[in-house]
Scaffold this motif. Structure first.
Motif, mmCIF file in Angstrom:
data_model
loop_
_atom_site.group_PDB
_atom_site.id
_atom_site.type_symbol
_atom_site.label_atom_id
_atom_site.label_comp_id
_atom_site.label_asym_id
_atom_site.label_seq_id
_atom_site.Cartn_x
_atom_site.Cartn_y
_atom_site.Cartn_z
ATOM 1 N N GLN A 37 18.320 -11.516 -11.218
ATOM 2 C CA GLN A 37 17.492 -12.729 -11.225
ATOM 3 C C GLN A 37 16.097 -12.444 -10.672
ATOM 4 O OE1 GLN A 37 19.369 -16.319 -9.882
ATOM 5 N NE2 GLN A 37 21.382 -15.572 -10.453
ATOM 6 N N GLN A 38 16.057 -11.583 -9.650
ATOM 7 C CA GLN A 38 14.791 -11.192 -9.046
ATOM 8 C C GLN A 38 13.916 -10.452 -10.065
ATOM 9 O OE1 GLN A 38 13.319 -11.492 -6.137
ATOM 10 N NE2 GLN A 38 11.681 -10.000 -6.527
ATOM 11 N N LEU A 39 14.551 -9.530 -10.808
ATOM 12 C CA LEU A 39 13.807 -8.777 -11.827
ATOM 13 C C LEU A 39 13.271 -9.728 -12.898
ATOM 14 C CD1 LEU A 39 12.838 -6.136 -13.142
ATOM 15 C CD2 LEU A 39 15.110 -5.902 -14.197
ATOM 16 N N LEU A 40 14.103 -10.684 -13.298
ATOM 17 C CA LEU A 40 13.654 -11.640 -14.310
ATOM 18 C C LEU A 40 12.441 -12.426 -13.805
ATOM 19 C CD1 LEU A 40 14.034 -13.067 -17.026
ATOM 20 C CD2 LEU A 40 15.658 -14.618 -15.928
ATOM 21 N N VAL B 124 7.775 -14.102 -21.423
ATOM 22 C CA VAL B 124 7.343 -15.498 -21.519
ATOM 23 C C VAL B 124 8.594 -16.345 -21.704
ATOM 24 C CG1 VAL B 124 5.912 -17.125 -22.796
ATOM 25 C CG2 VAL B 124 5.224 -14.707 -22.639
ATOM 26 N N GLU B 125 8.811 -17.271 -20.785
ATOM 27 C CA GLU B 125 10.021 -18.098 -20.834
ATOM 28 C C GLU B 125 10.009 -19.064 -22.012
ATOM 29 O OE1 GLU B 125 11.895 -19.478 -16.807
ATOM 30 O OE2 GLU B 125 9.713 -19.524 -16.684
ATOM 31 N N SER B 126 11.200 -19.345 -22.547
ATOM 32 C CA SER B 126 11.290 -20.353 -23.620
ATOM 33 C C SER B 126 11.986 -21.612 -23.126
ATOM 34 C CB SER B 126 12.102 -19.790 -24.785
ATOM 35 O OG SER B 126 13.470 -19.687 -24.403
ATOM 36 N N GLY B 127 12.638 -21.516 -21.954
ATOM 37 C CA GLY B 127 13.447 -22.646 -21.476
ATOM 38 C C GLY B 127 14.926 -22.400 -21.722
ATOM 39 N N VAL B 128 15.257 -21.402 -22.538
ATOM 40 C CA VAL B 128 16.649 -21.049 -22.800
ATOM 41 C C VAL B 128 16.858 -19.621 -22.291
ATOM 42 C CG1 VAL B 128 18.353 -20.586 -24.607
ATOM 43 C CG2 VAL B 128 16.825 -22.548 -24.823
ATOM 44 N N GLY C 209 17.728 -15.896 -21.980
ATOM 45 C CA GLY C 209 17.993 -14.852 -22.982
ATOM 46 C C GLY C 209 17.084 -14.925 -24.196
ATOM 47 N N VAL C 210 16.105 -15.847 -24.178
ATOM 48 C CA VAL C 210 15.148 -15.969 -25.295
ATOM 49 C C VAL C 210 13.748 -15.929 -24.705
ATOM 50 C CG1 VAL C 210 14.385 -17.375 -27.258
ATOM 51 C CG2 VAL C 210 16.801 -17.376 -26.575
ATOM 52 N N TYR C 211 13.019 -14.851 -24.945
ATOM 53 C CA TYR C 211 11.705 -14.656 -24.317
ATOM 54 C C TYR C 211 10.675 -14.185 -25.319
ATOM 55 C CZ TYR C 211 14.928 -14.497 -20.442
ATOM 56 O OH TYR C 211 15.948 -14.802 -19.580
ATOM 57 N N GLY C 212 9.432 -14.557 -25.049
ATOM 58 C CA GLY C 212 8.306 -13.886 -25.668
ATOM 59 C C GLY C 212 7.934 -12.727 -24.760
ATOM 60 N N HIS C 213 6.964 -11.914 -25.198
ATOM 61 C CA HIS C 213 6.558 -10.854 -24.291
ATOM 62 C C HIS C 213 5.074 -10.548 -24.406
ATOM 63 C CE1 HIS C 213 8.043 -8.164 -27.722
ATOM 64 N NE2 HIS C 213 6.738 -8.024 -27.709
ATOM 65 N N SER C 214 4.588 -9.780 -23.426
ATOM 66 C CA SER C 214 3.156 -9.482 -23.323
ATOM 67 C C SER C 214 2.776 -8.310 -24.227
ATOM 68 C CB SER C 214 2.826 -9.098 -21.887
ATOM 69 O OG SER C 214 3.427 -7.850 -21.602
ATOM 70 N N GLU D 259 25.111 -14.850 -26.014
ATOM 71 C CA GLU D 259 25.564 -14.489 -24.659
ATOM 72 C C GLU D 259 24.468 -14.837 -23.660
ATOM 73 O OE1 GLU D 259 26.804 -10.428 -24.564
ATOM 74 O OE2 GLU D 259 25.109 -9.673 -25.698
ATOM 75 N N PRO D 260 24.186 -16.162 -23.493
ATOM 76 C CA PRO D 260 23.121 -16.572 -22.586
ATOM 77 C C PRO D 260 23.363 -16.070 -21.169
ATOM 78 C CG PRO D 260 24.455 -18.467 -23.257
ATOM 79 C CD PRO D 260 24.870 -17.308 -24.103
ATOM 80 N N SER D 261 22.289 -15.571 -20.541
ATOM 81 C CA SER D 261 22.412 -14.989 -19.206
ATOM 82 C C SER D 261 21.051 -14.994 -18.540
ATOM 83 C CB SER D 261 22.913 -13.547 -19.345
ATOM 84 O OG SER D 261 22.725 -12.835 -18.154
ATOM 85 N N PHE D 262 21.051 -15.000 -17.203
ATOM 86 C CA PHE D 262 19.793 -14.856 -16.461
ATOM 87 C C PHE D 262 19.522 -13.393 -16.111
ATOM 88 C CE2 PHE D 262 20.707 -19.385 -15.714
ATOM 89 C CZ PHE D 262 19.520 -19.910 -16.206
ATOM 90 N N ASP D 263 20.354 -12.484 -16.637
ATOM 91 C CA ASP D 263 20.059 -11.051 -16.523
ATOM 92 C C ASP D 263 19.032 -10.727 -17.611
ATOM 93 O OD1 ASP D 263 19.984 -8.324 -16.684
ATOM 94 O OD2 ASP D 263 22.117 -8.055 -17.135
ATOM 95 N N PRO D 264 17.843 -10.226 -17.228
ATOM 96 C CA PRO D 264 16.836 -9.967 -18.262
ATOM 97 C C PRO D 264 17.267 -8.888 -19.251
ATOM 98 C CG PRO D 264 16.127 -9.045 -16.148
ATOM 99 C CD PRO D 264 17.376 -9.842 -15.879
ATOM 100 N N GLY D 265 18.303 -8.120 -18.891
ATOM 101 C CA GLY D 265 18.825 -7.096 -19.796
ATOM 102 C C GLY D 265 19.799 -7.655 -20.816
#
Ligand code: ATP
Ligand code: ZN
Length: 314
Positions: A13-16, A26-30, A32-37, A160-166
């Motif tokens: 969670q800290q890494l995320l 970039v967070e989407s609100g869901v 496991g679904v992100y934009g990126h830089s 597989e929704p998760s707060f693990d950025p991996g």
């Protein structure tokens, strides 16, 4: 009903949070679904170039497929029996005006609007190699020496929704597929696993190979996973990124005749073919590199930069 979210530990969670604060994700609100830089994308592009060049050198034919799969193909390979929890199916509206109004009202109130939907012929692609087998089978027998296909970086979906950025729900998987004689498919898979391990080590990652299994569903699935592991049909390239378990950044899979029997893939002289695939998860590899070398790509070790961006003079 909201999806059950997989647990992530404090380090994950800290890494995320860090990745989001620094603008890499970039967070989407869901979950496991992100934009990126741009920086995140630069590393993905570099991995992509390396894999594409390696595929070309190995004589791979390039094919690209959309992130949607005819549902019949997923049905044929038994995906819904093995991984019903991961599949994503496309449902669309086909009703009349009053049903459309009802649908819009539910949507406006952020209520469940699935009752108004019907299943289409499509699912989301859960692994980049899936469209390859029926496409090659449709050509007729495969040449005696087999074929290698580079499917490139497909968007794939797994529920597989998760707060693990991996662990994402949608991510890029670059796959190479070999359809060929049983005698060469396994050695091809093993040689690639070693080659990928050597690449990761040159990239400064503390990586290792280990037999693994797919996340088959239920009690029967546990038996399938044990048998897959015992036969070493799946090897994973692991790196410690965050959390108690190492993270699989690539996998090297031997399917025996599973896909060839399903789709009627044969070699020239009517010999059954075997298949193997290699899957590299771009986003996880970026995380492993960032974890190892930091957020500033320009400060990464010269040796790593020379592999990823060989054309950039220092
Ligand atoms: P895991 O065991 O972590 O669930 P997997 O065995 O299901 O992964 P594969 O099916 O072998 O993964 O997929 C190939 C590669 O795709 C993995 O090695 C990994 O790099 C990447 N990958 C798989 N699942 C995810 C995910 N949820 N988020 C990001 N990358 C993933
Ligand atoms: Zn595959």
């Amino acid at each position: 009903m909201a999806a059950e979210i997989r647990e992530a530990d404090a380090e994950q969670q800290q890494l995320l949070s860090e990745l989001i604060e620094r603008g890499m994700l970039v967070e989407s609100g869901v979950p496991g679904v992100y934009g990126h830089s741009e920086a995140f994308g630069r590393v993905c592009d570099a991995l992509e170039r390396w894999l594409t060049a390696a595929g070309r050198e190995a004589g791979a034919e390039v094919l690209r497929f959309p992130p949607l799969l005819p549902k019949v193909q997923l049905e044929k390979v038994g995906y819904l029996g093995n991984f019903p929890h991961l599949a994503g199916s496309v449902f669309s509206f086909e009703g009349d005006e009053s049903q459309a109004a009802e649908l819009a009202a539910h949507a406006a109130a952020h209520e469940d609007w699935s009752a108004a939907l019907r299943q289409t012929d499509l699912t989301l692609v859960p692994a980049a190699c899936y469209p390859v087998y029926p496409a090659i089978a449709a050509r007729g027998p495969v040449p005696d020496e087999g074929v290698i296909i580079d499917v490139g970086p497909s968007w794939v979906f797994r529920h597989e929704p998760s707060f693990d950025p991996g662990r994402r729900q949608v991510f890029h998987m670059h796959e190479l597929v070999h359809i060929g004689p049983s005698t060469t498919v396994l050695s091809w898979r093993n040689a690639w696993a070693e080659r990928a391990l050597a690449l990761f080590i040159e990239l400064g990652l503390n990586a290792w190979l280990a037999p693994a299994s797919d996340p088959f569903f239920g009690r029967r699935g546990r038996m399938m996973a044990a048998s897959q592991r015992a036969q070493e049909l799946k090897l994973e390239l692991l790196v410690s990124i965050a959390g108690p378990e190492p993270t699989a950044c690539a996998s090297f899979n031997h399917h025996l005749d599973h896909f060839s029997a399903t789709f009627g893939l044969t070699l020239g002289a009517d010999q059954p073919a075997h298949t193997a695939c290699l899957g590299f998860g771009h986003e996880r590899i970026v995380l492993a590199l960032v974890r190892q070398h930091g957020y500033d790509l320009d400060a990464w070790p010269d040796q790593v930069r020379a592999i990823l961006w060989p054309d950039e003079a220092r």
